[in-house]
Structure formats: structure tokens, C-alpha cells
Design a protein around this motif. Structure first.
Motif, PDB file in Angstrom:
ATOM      1  N   GLU A  10       0.854  -1.186   0.000  1.00  0.00           N
ATOM      2  CA  GLU A  10       0.000   0.000   0.000  1.00  0.00           C
ATOM      3  C   GLU A  10       0.896   1.245   0.000  1.00  0.00           C
ATOM      4  N   TYR A  12     -19.014   1.416  -1.352  1.00  0.00           N
ATOM      5  CA  TYR A  12     -18.094   2.556  -1.420  1.00  0.00           C
ATOM      6  C   TYR A  12     -18.646   3.634  -2.356  1.00  0.00           C
ATOM      7  N   GLN A  58      -2.969   7.541   3.090  1.00  0.00           N
ATOM      8  CA  GLN A  58      -2.006   6.442   3.049  1.00  0.00           C
ATOM      9  C   GLN A  58      -0.590   6.934   3.323  1.00  0.00           C
ATOM     10  N   GLU A  64      -2.492   2.115  10.475  1.00  0.00           N
ATOM     11  CA  GLU A  64      -3.900   2.078  10.087  1.00  0.00           C
ATOM     12  C   GLU A  64      -4.800   2.757  11.108  1.00  0.00           C
ATOM     13  N   GLU A  65      -4.418   2.723  12.381  1.00  0.00           N
ATOM     14  CA  GLU A  65      -5.239   3.316  13.441  1.00  0.00           C
ATOM     15  C   GLU A  65      -5.360   4.837  13.274  1.00  0.00           C
ATOM     16  N   MET A 109      -5.524   6.471  10.422  1.00  0.00           N
ATOM     17  CA  MET A 109      -6.094   6.861   9.130  1.00  0.00           C
ATOM     18  C   MET A 109      -7.405   7.621   9.243  1.00  0.00           C
ATOM     19  N   LYS A 110      -8.303   7.171  10.074  1.00  0.00           N
ATOM     20  CA  LYS A 110      -9.604   7.832  10.186  1.00  0.00           C
ATOM     21  C   LYS A 110      -9.475   9.216  10.823  1.00  0.00           C
ATOM     22  N   GLN A 165      -7.001  -0.707   0.841  1.00  0.00           N
ATOM     23  CA  GLN A 165      -8.425  -0.707   1.172  1.00  0.00           C
ATOM     24  C   GLN A 165      -8.715   0.031   2.478  1.00  0.00           C
ATOM     25  N   LYS A 166      -7.845  -0.071   3.465  1.00  0.00           N
ATOM     26  CA  LYS A 166      -8.064   0.613   4.740  1.00  0.00           C
ATOM     27  C   LYS A 166      -8.051   2.125   4.561  1.00  0.00           C
ATOM     28  N   GLU A 189     -11.325   3.148   2.901  1.00  0.00           N
ATOM     29  CA  GLU A 189     -12.424   3.146   3.872  1.00  0.00           C
ATOM     30  C   GLU A 189     -12.319   4.336   4.823  1.00  0.00           C
ATOM     31  N   ALA A 190     -11.110   4.703   5.195  1.00  0.00           N
ATOM     32  CA  ALA A 190     -10.921   5.870   6.068  1.00  0.00           C
ATOM     33  C   ALA A 190     -11.355   7.149   5.352  1.00  0.00           C
TER      34      ALA A 190
END
Length: 406
Positions: free
Chosen positions: A170, A255, A277, A283-284, A286-287, A359-360, A363-364
């Protein structure tokens, strides 16, 4: 001299006999004309025969030459191995269209015969048909392949059975993906660039994408990171197709519906995801970063600039080293479309994605955390800090990352 009637008579008899013979001869004279005409007719007949045989010989030679050319197109007996680049920006619907392109590029001489041959061939052979359709793409062909070999190449059947498995993490940029594929002998670098920039694909995420002067790589952001298995010397079109097909499957209808809910295009979602990214340490985070980006985009009056260093780093660290002397634009040119730092010329998002997000990250971008933060930064350990106001941001920087103030 005495006149002797008998003698005269005798003489006259002889005279008149000769005269009669002469008259007869004169009377017979016109009969010679038919004899001469018969001779002329015979001469004309011989000439016609000669002409007929000449025409037959010439036609036979022409037919033989054409037959040789036709067979040469099929069997490539005297063809050269000089490569010709044949590019199809759209799907080739059938072999007739492909053969027209071969003819235009000097790869075959007898296109009508070749079209007929492929139709007859496909009727005889129930499997391995070569009638099309064929994928869009850039193909390196030469006459030595023969007609069937060239169509087989367009069909995507591989020259080699040797395969290689490659992983693309990624956040890999398009330039990095191209380099990795080339280094591992999957396909030619220039062919990959040409396909990325100009080949049309039917996948919904990229079907409407056109090359833009402001974007270094047209399909950048849509080459889905994953592990793939490739053939050695695989066609560039087939190679890129694997990335796009995977991405189109992963980017679900859920999506697409969410993007509409947010008032974003899929292209904008992928651009936001690519920044997330690159900015997130894990990943935590990202949002949280997504929330800051969305909050700034929703308040352009106070935050006209996104303020993400990753967008200009993309041009400096990834695009600039991959540009060749023949590139249409310089790194400075692209910087005008990607620098989102304060006082830059870019308002809101950059011109396009800065990497190929996973993908993460996607989604974020679609489901950010609930936060009013409009600033974020990291310390040297990768821990993230957020702030709602510029004053709060400065205070936290002074406390946790004073080196950022320099």
C-alpha cells in the motif's frame, strides 16, 4: 506482203487462243484474293494464340506472386524481426480490425486474404479461435511472428510459461510499480507507461479517465496494491489489467454509494485516500487524518490549503526522479498542481492521487472519525497529535515537536 487468209486464220487461231488464255487468266485473277485472305487469317490466328498464352503466363505470374505474398503473411518465411509498436486505445472488436492495423503498419501485404484465412481457420479449429475481440493496449509485433502469432499476442497468450509473484505494498507510487515490473522482466517500461497513459479499460473506476497535463500518470491511484502473479514478458495491457480488475472488485457498490453521500467523486475519494495512506503512521491513525482533511475541505474559506507535505514530497521524491529528458513536463510544472502547503497555488485537493492506496485508506477516506480537528502532526516516534485551532496547534508543537517550528 500477200495476205494469206489461212495463215491469218492460223495465226488468229493461235492469237485468239492466247488471248483466250490471257482472258481466262485475267478472269481467274480475282480468285487469288481469297487465297491471300486465308493466309492473313491464319497469321491472325497464330498471333491471337501467342497473345492468349502471354496473358495466361502474365496472369499466372501475378497469381503466383500474390500467392507467395499471401503465404508469407501466414508463414512469415522471409519476414524480418524488426519490431513495430502497434497501439490500440480501445478494445479491438474482431480480427478484421486487427488485420487492418497490421496492414497499416507494414506487417502484412495481403490483408483481404488474411481476413479470409482467419475466418476459415476459426471454422476448422473449434478451440483457440483468433477472431477476437482483443484487449486494448500497446503491443510489440514483428512480421516474423506470422499472422497467427501476432493475433495470439493480441489475444494475451504468453510466449513463456515462466511466472513470477510480486508484492506491491500500500502506498506504492505508479513510478515504483512500473520500475518493479520492468526490473523483474514482466514487461517493458515504455510499454507500461504508454498503456497507463492512453489505453482505455472498461472498469467503472477508470473507464472515464483521460490523460491530463496536470497529472503525471493517468491511472495513478488505481493500481490496487496486492500480490500478483505475472508471466515473464507479459503484455503491458494484460499486466495493468490485473491491477485495475482487482481494484474495481475491491471498490464495492457500498463505497460508491458512500462517495455520493459525501458529495465526492470516486476520483476525489482515491485522491484523499492516497494522502491518508502517505500521512498515516499506521492504520489506526487513518480515520483521524481523514477527519482533518474533510474538515478543511468543508471550510475552504478559512482553510484554502490542505497543508499536507506529502503532496509536494510526491513530486520531489517520486515523480522528479522518474522523469526522462523526453518527458512532456518538468517536476516544477507538476509542483504547481500538487503543492498543498500554506500559500501554495493549490486550493483544496491536488490534481490527482499521490500513490496507490490500500483498502483501509479508502475506507478511512469514506468514513472519517468524528472530530472537529483541523490540524495534525507527528512526533519522532510517529505518535499523532490533533488540534482544533491554530493556537492549540502551535502550543502542542512547541511541547511535543519543537523541531517542527524551525
Amino acid at each position: 506482203m500477200d495476205f494469206n487468209p489461212d495463215t491469218k486464220s492460223n495465226t488468229n487461231d493461235i492469237y485468239f487462243s492466247n488471248q483466250s488464255d490471257a482472258s481466262a487468266a485475267r478472269t481467274r485473277q480475282p480468285q487469288a484474293a481469297p487465297t491471300r485472305r486465308r493466309k492473313k487469317k491464319k497469321s491472325s490466328g497464330v498471333g491471337s494464340t501467342y497473345l492468349f498464352f502471354i496473358i495466361v503466363i502474365v496472369l499466372s505470374m501475378i497469381f503466383s506472386i500474390y500467392a507467395i505474398l499471401c503465404m508469407n503473411d501466414i508463414l512469415a518465411i522471409t519476414k524480418t524481426k524488426s519490431s513495430v509498436t502497434v497501439s490500440f486505445t480501445q478494445q479491438v472488436k474482431d480480427s478484421d480490425e486487427a488485420i487492418e492495423a497490421f496492414s497499416d503498419n507494414g506487417l502484412i501485404k495481403c490483408k483481404n486474404f488474411c481476413k479470409l484465412f482467419i475466418k476459415l481457420r476459426d471454422k476448422v479449429f473449434s478451440s483457440n479461435k483468433l477472431g477476437g475481440p482483443f484487449d486494448a493496449g500497446v503491443y510489440y509485433l514483428n512480421g516474423k511472428m506470422g499472422l497467427e502469432g501476432m493475433l495470439t499476442t493480441l489475444k494475451g497468450e504468453q510466449k513463456s510459461s515462466e511466472t513470477i509473484s510480486l508484492t506491491f505494498p500500500e502506498g506504492y507510487t505508479t513510478a515504483e510499480i512500473i520500475e518493479k515490473l520492468s526490473e523483474n522482466d514482466v514487461c517493458d517500461k515504455q510499454a507500461l507507461i504508454s498503456v497507463i497513459q492512453s489505453t482505455d479499460y472498461s472498469y467503472s473506476l477508470v473507464s472515464d479517465l483521460k490523460a491530463q497535463d496536470s497529472v503525471p500518470y493517468r491511472l495513478g491511484g488505481f493500481l490496487f496494491p496486492d500480490t500478483y502473479e505475472f508471466y515473464i514478458d507479459e503484455s503491458a495491457s494484460s499486466t495493468i489489467k490485473k491491477f485495475l480488475q482487482n481494484g474495481d472488485e475491491k471498490y464495492s457498490q457500498k463505497y460508491r454509494d458512500r462517495a455520493k453521500e459525501l458529495g465526492l467523486t470516486d476520483y476525489e475519494v482515491m485522491t484523499i485516500a492516497s494522502i491518508i495512506q502517505k500521512e498515516a503512521a499506521n492504520e489506526e491513525q487513518m480515520k483521524t487524518i481523514s477527519a482533518v482533511i474533510h474538515n478543511r475541505l468543508d471550510d475552504k474559506a478559512n482553510f484554502p490549503w490542505l497543508g499536507c507535505q506529502s503532496t509536494s514530497d510526491y513530486i520531489t521524491n517520486k515523480v522528479a526522479p522518474s522523469l526522462s529528458s523526453t518527458s512532456a513536463h518538468t517536476a516544477d510544472y507538476y509542483m504547481a498542481y500538487y503543492n498543498t502547503n500554506n500559500n501554495s497555488t493549490v486550493s483544496g485537493l491536488p490534481a490527482g492521487p499521490i500513490c496507490n492506496p490500500g483498502q483501509k485508506a479508502i475506507e478511512a477516506a469514506l468514513w472519517p472519525s468524528k472530530s472537529e480537528a483541523k490540524f495534525f502532526f507527528h512526533d519522532t516516534n510517529g505518535k499523532i497529535y490533533t488540534a482544533k485551532t491554530l493556537q492549540e496547534f502551535k502550543e502542542k508543537v512547541a511541547k511535543y515537536a519543537p523541531y517542527l517550528e524551525a
